[in-house]
Design a protein around this motif. Sequence first.
Motif, short mmCIF file in Angstrom:
data_model
loop_
_atom_site.label_atom_id
_atom_site.label_comp_id
_atom_site.label_asym_id
_atom_site.label_seq_id
_atom_site.Cartn_x
_atom_site.Cartn_y
_atom_site.Cartn_z
N PRO A 233 1.33 -1.58 -0.06
CA PRO A 233 -0.02 -0.16 -0.10
C PRO A 233 0.66 1.18 0.10
CG PRO A 233 -0.33 -1.09 2.17
CD PRO A 233 0.56 -2.37 1.19
N GLU A 234 1.29 0.90 0.56
CA GLU A 234 2.58 2.35 0.72
C GLU A 234 3.41 2.95 -0.80
OE1 GLU A 234 6.04 -0.74 0.19
OE2 GLU A 234 3.90 -0.20 1.29
N MET A 235 3.11 1.93 -2.08
CA MET A 235 2.59 2.35 -3.45
C MET A 235 1.95 3.19 -3.69
SD MET A 235 5.12 -1.39 -4.77
CE MET A 235 4.90 -0.07 -6.73
N LEU A 236 0.76 3.89 -3.48
CA LEU A 236 0.00 4.41 -3.81
C LEU A 236 0.00 5.55 -4.10
CD1 LEU A 236 -2.92 1.80 -2.49
CD2 LEU A 236 -2.28 1.90 -4.38
N PRO A 237 0.77 5.79 -3.00
CA PRO A 237 0.39 7.43 -2.87
C PRO A 237 0.76 7.85 -4.42
CG PRO A 237 1.25 7.16 -0.65
CD PRO A 237 1.13 5.86 -1.88
N LYS A 238 1.32 7.51 -5.44
CA LYS A 238 1.45 7.67 -6.45
C LYS A 238 1.18 7.64 -7.34
CE LYS A 238 7.18 6.84 -5.76
NZ LYS A 238 8.18 5.96 -6.77
N LEU A 239 0.11 6.24 -7.10
CA LEU A 239 -0.92 6.39 -7.73
C LEU A 239 -2.09 6.85 -8.35
CD1 LEU A 239 -1.84 4.58 -10.35
CD2 LEU A 239 -3.38 2.79 -9.21
#
Length: 328
Positions: free
Chosen positions: A169-175
């Motif tokens: 989930p830590e990758m979701l901010p970029k999306l």
Amino acid sequence: MNAETNLIQIVGEDLCKQLVNRKLAFDAIQDVFSAMARGGARNFPVIREGLGHAGAVYGFKSGFDAEGLVLGVKSGGYWPGNADRGLTNHQSTVILFDPDTGQPSALVGGNYLTAIRTAASSAVSIAHLARTDAKVLGMVGAGHQSAYQLRAAAEQRDFEKVVAWNPHPEMLPKLAAVAQDIGLDFESVSQRELGAQADVIITITSAFEPLLMRDWIKPGTHLACMGTDTKGKMEVDPELVASAQVFTDEVAQSVTIGEAQHAVTSGALDPDAITPIGAVINGDHPGRTEIDQITLFDGTGVGLQDLAVASVAARLASEAGLAGTVRL
């Protein structure tokens, strides 16, 4: 000068990004899917092997588009440790050949083109199969290709919101930043909630287990499953695949290395029930036939897609006088 010596164009990654936009990629992919369905273009058997080194998977995809006169091969694969080196995990290069002589004509960077042609592929499926009133886009996966997928999909329907899930989930901010950039609301949700809300779902992961179950998907949903391109991979429940109207880029790959492989192997899905998306593009198949029908596009990724966008890049670079050259 030796008659065998020929001039080869060099079209690097930066030049590909400069020249090939989403519209050009969409048109190129739609055209090659159409040619495939007419029998005017064909892919050759894929070679894909684990190296036993660096955890990498390496292979070749090639083919010939007799209608567009495009011949070539993409060489590359997946290196899972590249992100730690500041590199893209997927690495590839396309070599184009003159179909009249067999001489190499262009060496084209394949990393950006792989991402944009994969996004164009799912976008083509949305354009032809998703309900016209679709408002919520679901994204499963938030890796390198997800931003390309989101931007391409958003141009196909009047979406109002993006719901997304990623195993990290830590990758979701970029999306989320991409969604904000194109004016769409964004919500991080559970997998079950994503299925409950989304009218269109794109899966773009490297999973080997189902991330979405049949009972979570509401009637009328269109799914574009874009991550499964190797034997054993799986992004969605095989029961979901078997219950959907399935379309694909190429049936031969769909049943062997695509999302349909598991449903076909179990006997739950007849390979004859899988339709090439080109048949819909050409008007030979109606596509979605019911408003509540679940449609699924199995985007396995075929060599002709890579050759199609690489040939666009090479042509535009030549016309603009921007390509480097080397004599071989």
